[in-house]
Design an enzyme around this catalytic site. Structure first.
Site, PDB file in Angstrom:
ATOM      1  CB  SER A  28      -0.866  -0.029   1.258  1.00 10.84           C
ATOM      2  OG  SER A  28      -1.358   1.251   1.564  1.00 10.84           O
ATOM      3  CE1 TYR A  63      -3.871  -2.037   5.226  1.00  9.38           C
ATOM      4  CE2 TYR A  63      -2.905   0.055   4.575  1.00  9.38           C
ATOM      5  CZ  TYR A  63      -3.549  -1.116   4.239  1.00  9.38           C
ATOM      6  OH  TYR A  63      -3.877  -1.371   2.931  1.00  9.38           O
ATOM      7  CE  LYS A 111      -1.669  -4.103   3.203  1.00 10.24           C
ATOM      8  NZ  LYS A 111      -2.157  -5.348   2.559  1.00 10.24           N
TER       9      LYS A 111
HETATM   10  N1  LIG Z   1      -8.536  -0.359  -1.766  1.00  6.97           N
HETATM   11  C1  LIG Z   1      -7.473   0.417  -1.634  1.00  6.97           C
HETATM   12  O1  LIG Z   1      -7.544   1.656  -1.810  1.00  6.97           O
HETATM   13  C2  LIG Z   1      -6.138  -0.172  -1.287  1.00  6.97           C
HETATM   14  C3  LIG Z   1      -5.031   0.639  -1.314  1.00  6.97           C
HETATM   15  C4  LIG Z   1      -3.786   0.096  -0.976  1.00  6.97           C
HETATM   16  C5  LIG Z   1      -3.697  -1.253  -0.637  1.00  6.97           C
HETATM   17  N2  LIG Z   1      -4.804  -2.031  -0.604  1.00  6.97           N
HETATM   18  C6  LIG Z   1      -4.655  -3.443  -0.236  1.00  6.97           C
HETATM   19  O2  LIG Z   1      -5.165  -4.237  -1.291  1.00  6.97           O
HETATM   20  C7  LIG Z   1      -5.787  -5.409  -0.780  1.00  6.97           C
HETATM   21  C8  LIG Z   1      -7.205  -5.513  -1.298  1.00  6.97           C
HETATM   22  O3  LIG Z   1      -7.888  -4.305  -0.995  1.00  6.97           O
HETATM   23  P1  LIG Z   1      -9.480  -4.242  -1.001  1.00  6.97           P
HETATM   24  O4  LIG Z   1      -9.828  -2.823  -1.238  1.00  6.97           O
HETATM   25  O5  LIG Z   1     -10.034  -5.316  -1.858  1.00  6.97           O
HETATM   26  O6  LIG Z   1      -9.774  -4.550   0.535  1.00  6.97           O
HETATM   27  P2  LIG Z   1     -11.093  -5.231   1.135  1.00  6.97           P
HETATM   28  O7  LIG Z   1     -11.159  -4.835   2.571  1.00  6.97           O
HETATM   29  O8  LIG Z   1     -12.258  -4.975   0.275  1.00  6.97           O
HETATM   30  O9  LIG Z   1     -10.703  -6.790   1.053  1.00  6.97           O
HETATM   31  C9  LIG Z   1      -9.848  -7.414   1.952  1.00  6.97           C
HETATM   32  C10 LIG Z   1     -10.432  -8.787   2.229  1.00  6.97           C
HETATM   33  O10 LIG Z   1      -9.581  -9.488   3.158  1.00  6.97           O
HETATM   34  C11 LIG Z   1     -10.441 -10.289   3.933  1.00  6.97           C
HETATM   35  N3  LIG Z   1      -9.806 -10.698   5.183  1.00  6.97           N
HETATM   36  C12 LIG Z   1      -9.587  -9.931   6.279  1.00  6.97           C
HETATM   37  N4  LIG Z   1      -9.044 -10.676   7.255  1.00  6.97           N
HETATM   38  C13 LIG Z   1      -8.916 -11.947   6.775  1.00  6.97           C
HETATM   39  C14 LIG Z   1      -8.423 -13.159   7.325  1.00  6.97           C
HETATM   40  N5  LIG Z   1      -7.962 -13.225   8.578  1.00  6.97           N
HETATM   41  N6  LIG Z   1      -8.425 -14.265   6.550  1.00  6.97           N
HETATM   42  C15 LIG Z   1      -8.883 -14.212   5.281  1.00  6.97           C
HETATM   43  N7  LIG Z   1      -9.380 -13.092   4.715  1.00  6.97           N
HETATM   44  C16 LIG Z   1      -9.382 -11.970   5.453  1.00  6.97           C
HETATM   45  C17 LIG Z   1     -11.639  -9.401   4.195  1.00  6.97           C
HETATM   46  O11 LIG Z   1     -12.762 -10.191   4.583  1.00  6.97           O
HETATM   47  C18 LIG Z   1     -11.817  -8.719   2.865  1.00  6.97           C
HETATM   48  O12 LIG Z   1     -12.759  -9.401   2.052  1.00  6.97           O
HETATM   49  C19 LIG Z   1      -5.674  -5.309   0.725  1.00  6.97           C
HETATM   50  O13 LIG Z   1      -4.538  -6.057   1.141  1.00  6.97           O
HETATM   51  C20 LIG Z   1      -5.455  -3.856   0.978  1.00  6.97           C
HETATM   52  O14 LIG Z   1      -4.730  -3.646   2.173  1.00  6.97           O
HETATM   53  C21 LIG Z   1      -6.016  -1.523  -0.938  1.00  6.97           C
END
Ligand SMILES: NC(=O)c1ccc[n+]([C@@H]2O[C@H](COP(=O)([O-])OP(=O)(O)OC[C@H]3O[C@@H](n4cnc5c(N)ncnc54)[C@H](O)[C@@H]3O)[C@@H](O)[C@H]2O)c1
Ligand SMILES: NC(=O)c1ccc[n+]([C@@H]2O[C@H](COP(=O)([O-])OP(=O)(O)OC[C@H]3O[C@@H](n4cnc5c(N)ncnc54)[C@H](O)[C@@H]3O)[C@@H](O)[C@H]2O)c1
Lengths: 326, 326
Positions: free
Chosen positions: B125, B149, B153
C-alpha cells in the site's frame, strides 16, 4: 536506575554492563538485570544489585518474566547473528523477530495494565541495507536488506517505531556499524578478518586477509558502541521526531588504511604478520556490504565515534591489552 | 492456470476473479480457489472449476489447508484495513503480519518438501510511507510508516523479498495507490470521501467533502488495480532484481481536479451534490498521506494506470453503472 540488558553475555552487552558498573547513568542506585540464553556474568567488582538470568527470550512467557522488575531502561541486544540467521532461517526469525516482538508485546501489555513506559534501546545493524546502494548511504535511503538477519533487523526497527508512536514505550533504534576491533578469539563471521588483521598481529600472531586491500567498510570500536548505548539511554526522545531509528556514526576505511594505521601504532613487525590469502567467496559477501552511511542525524543528536583508524587501534590496546603492544 | 486468491470477497479480489473468468491468463484451463474470512462468491457465469473457502488465514493450520491444491499463482489480498488495524492493534498484527507470515511459511515448507515454487503477488500500500517525505516520493525513499497498517505492509514486503531471495517462491509486491472510485456503499475509511464525492453524485445523491479542495492524493481505478495484478501474474520476475516490491503508477490529483473532471463528465447537476463540511480530524489524517510517488520502475516494467481523472470516472461509469450517468 534499573537497567535490563538482553543479550548481556554478548560482546556489546558485557562491555555495556561493565561501563554502567564503572560509571552509572541517571538517578538513584544502579540496578542491573542481565539476561541471555547463555548465563551472563555480573561485572567484576560491581557492588550494587545485579541479577543474572539464563533465558531464551523467544520461548513462551519468558519476555514477561524478564520484565517482572519493571526496569527503567531495556537494552535489547539479544540476537542470532548474520551467518547463523542465514543458515538457520527458522532460528533467525524465531529469535530476531519473534523474540523482539515478544519483548515489545510484553512491555505493551504491561503498559496497558499499569502505565509503565520504559525506555527501549534496540540494536539494529548496518545490514539493513543491501542490493543496490550509493557509496554513502543517505539518511533517507530505502532499506532493502539482502540477508535474513538484515530483514529481521528492519522488522525490529519497524515494530519499535510503531510501538513508540503508540506510546507503549520510548523507543530508540541504533544501526550499529561493524564493531572493530572485536575482542576475543577469531570467529567464523565473514567480517571477522576486519578485526583479525589488527587483533592477532598486536599479540604477535599471524592473521589471514581474504579480501583485496582496497576493500572499504564501515566500522567503530566497542568503546564507541558502548558510548552509543549510554547516549541513547538519556537522550531526549522527542528529538527523534517520527523516526526513532538512527544510523550510527562510524569510520569508513579501507583495509589498506587499517594496515597503514597498524604500522604507525605497532610497526612493520605487526603488519608483516598479515598473510594475504584471497577468498573469492568472502570477497563476494563483503562486496555486498555498505561502505559508508550519512549519519548526520545521529551526529546532530550528539552521538560520536572515532575519526581515524589509529584511534580505533589505540582504544583496543587500552581496553583489551592493558595499554601494551606485545 | 490455477489461481488462489486470498481476500477474494474483498473489492479488489472480487474484481480480479471476475477479470480472470472473463479473460484467463496463462496456459491450460483456469481454476480458481477463492478464500476469505467472509465466504467468497465465484464469478457469475464462470463455468470452470471454482472452489470457495471461508477461512481465517491467521488461524493455526489454515494457511497449509488453503495451499493444498498447489496453485500456480497465489494472490494475497487478505488484510485488515487501515482504520481497523489502527484501532485494534492485536487484530492488525495477527491478520496482516501473522497471516502473511503463515502463508509464506506454509509455501516455504511445501517448497522444501517437494520443490513447488508458485508465484506470489502481495498487495502492499501507499501507506508504507509516512512522517516526513517530499512531494513526489522517490523510488529509493525510506519507508517509515506512521500507522500500524503501514508497518505491517512493510513487514510483509520485507518477508516477501527475503523469501523470494531464498527461492521459496517467486514474489512480487505491489504498493497499491488509493483505489478510486471504490464501488459500493460509503464506508468509514478516512479516505472514503475521495470516492464518495464522485460515486454518490453520479447516482443523484449528496456527498460530503471533509477536506479543502486543494488536498492532493494518489489514486487509480479498480480497473487499473486489476490490471496491475494481471500484469504481475506474468511479468518476468528476474527483471525485479533485488527489489521485488514496486510502487504502482497512479494519478496525483487534487480534490478540485476531481470535481472539475466530474463537471466535464456529468455536469454541474452532479457537482452541486458535493457538500463541503470541513472535518479537521479527517483533514489532519489525510495531510499525512503521500501525494505522489515516482513509479518509474513499475512503468518501465509495463504497469500502466490512468493519466487523467476523467478516465477514472469513465471507468467507474462503464464498470459499475452500465455506461449510464443517472
Ligand atoms: N482499496 C485500496 O484503496 C487499497 C489501497 C492500498 C492497498 N490495498 C490493499 O489491497 C488489498 C485488497 O484491498 P481491497 O480494497 O479489496 O480490501 P477489502 O477490505 O475490500 O478486502 C480485503 C479482504 O480481506 C479479507 N480478510 C480480512 N481478514 C482476513 C483473514 N484473517 N483471513 C482471510 N481473509 C481476510 C476481508 O474479509 C476482505 O474481504 C488489501 O490487502 C489492501 O490492504 C487496498
Ligand atoms: N558486533 C557487531 O559488529 C554488530 C554490528 C551491528 C549490529 N550488532 C547487533 O548488536 C547486538 C549485540 O552485538 P554483539 O556483537 O554483542 O553480539 P553477540 O553475538 O556477542 O551477543 C548477542 C547475544 O545474544 C544472545 N542471544 C541469542 N539468542 C538469544 C535468545 N533467544 N535469548 C536471549 N539471548 C539470546 C547470545 O547468546 C549473545 O550473547 C546484536 O543485536 C547484534 O545483532 C552487532
Amino acid at each position: 536506575m534499573h537497567v535490563l540488558i538482553l543479550g548481556a553475555a554478548g560482546m556489546v552487552g558485557r562491555k555495556f554492563a561493565e561501563s554502567l558498573a564503572a560509571a552509572p547513568l541517571g538517578d538513584g542506585a544502579l540496578r542491573l538485570s542481565l539476561v541471555d540464553v547463555v548465563e551472563p556474568v555480573a561485572p567484576a567488582g560491581f557492588d550494587g544489585v545485579a541479577e543474572t538470568l539464563a533465558v531464551d527470550l523467544s520461548a513462551p512467557g519468558e519476555a514477561e518474566r524478564v520484565l517482572a522488575g519493571r526496569p527503567d531502561l531495556v537494552v535489547h541486544l539479544a540476537a542470532v547473528v548474520s551467518g547463523e540467521a542465514e543458515a538457520d532461517l527458522e532460528k533467525g526469525y524465531r529469535v530476531n523477530l519473534d523474540g523482539t516482538r515478544a519483548l515489545f508485546d510484553a512491555i505493551r501489555l504491561r503498559h496497558d495494565r499499569d502505565g509503565w513506559t520504559p525506555r527501549v534501546i534496540f540494536a539494529s545493524s548496518n545490514a539493513v541495507v543491501g542490493g543496490d546502494f550509493p557509496d554513502v548511504i543517505p539518511e533517507d535511503y530505502i532499506l532493502t536488506p539482502q540477508t535474513s538477519y538484515g530483514t529481521q533487523k528492519v522488522m525490529g526497527e519497524l515494530l519499535l517505531a510503531d510501538y513508540s508512536r503508540k506510546g507503549f514505550f520510548g523507543g530508540i533504534g541504533l544501526r550499529l556499524p561493524t564493531i572493530c576491533v572485536r575482542p576475543g578469539k577469531p570467529n567464523r563471521a565473514a567480517s571477522g578478518f576486519f578485526s583479525g588483521i589488527i587483533r592477532e598481529p598486536l599479540v604477535g600472531q599471524e592473521a589471514v586477509l581474504p579480501v583485496p586491500d582496497d576493500t572499504r567498510h564501515w566500522m567503530t570500536s566497542p568503546r564507541s558502541a558502548v558510548g552509543f548505548l549510554r547516549h541513547a539511554a538519556t537522550l531526549e526522545l522527542s528529538r527523534l521526531g517520527t523516526r526513532p531509528n538512527l544510523s550510527m556514526p562510524a569510520l569508513s576505511v579501507t583495509v589498506a588504511e587499517q594496515i597503514a594505521a597498524l604500522e604507525v601504532v605497532a610497526g612493520n613487525r605487526a603488519t608483516a604478520l598479515i598473510r594475504r590469502e584471497p577468498d573469492p567467496a568472502i570477497a563476494r559477501i563483503v562486496a555486498g556490504w555498505a561502505r559508508a552511511f550519512d549519519a548526520s542525524r545521529a551526529l546532530s543528536l550528539g552521538f560520536t565515534a572515532e575519526t581515524s583508524f589509529e584511534q580505533i587501534i589505540r582504544a583496543h590496546i587500552e581496553d583489551e591489552l592493558g595499554g601494551r603492544v606485545g
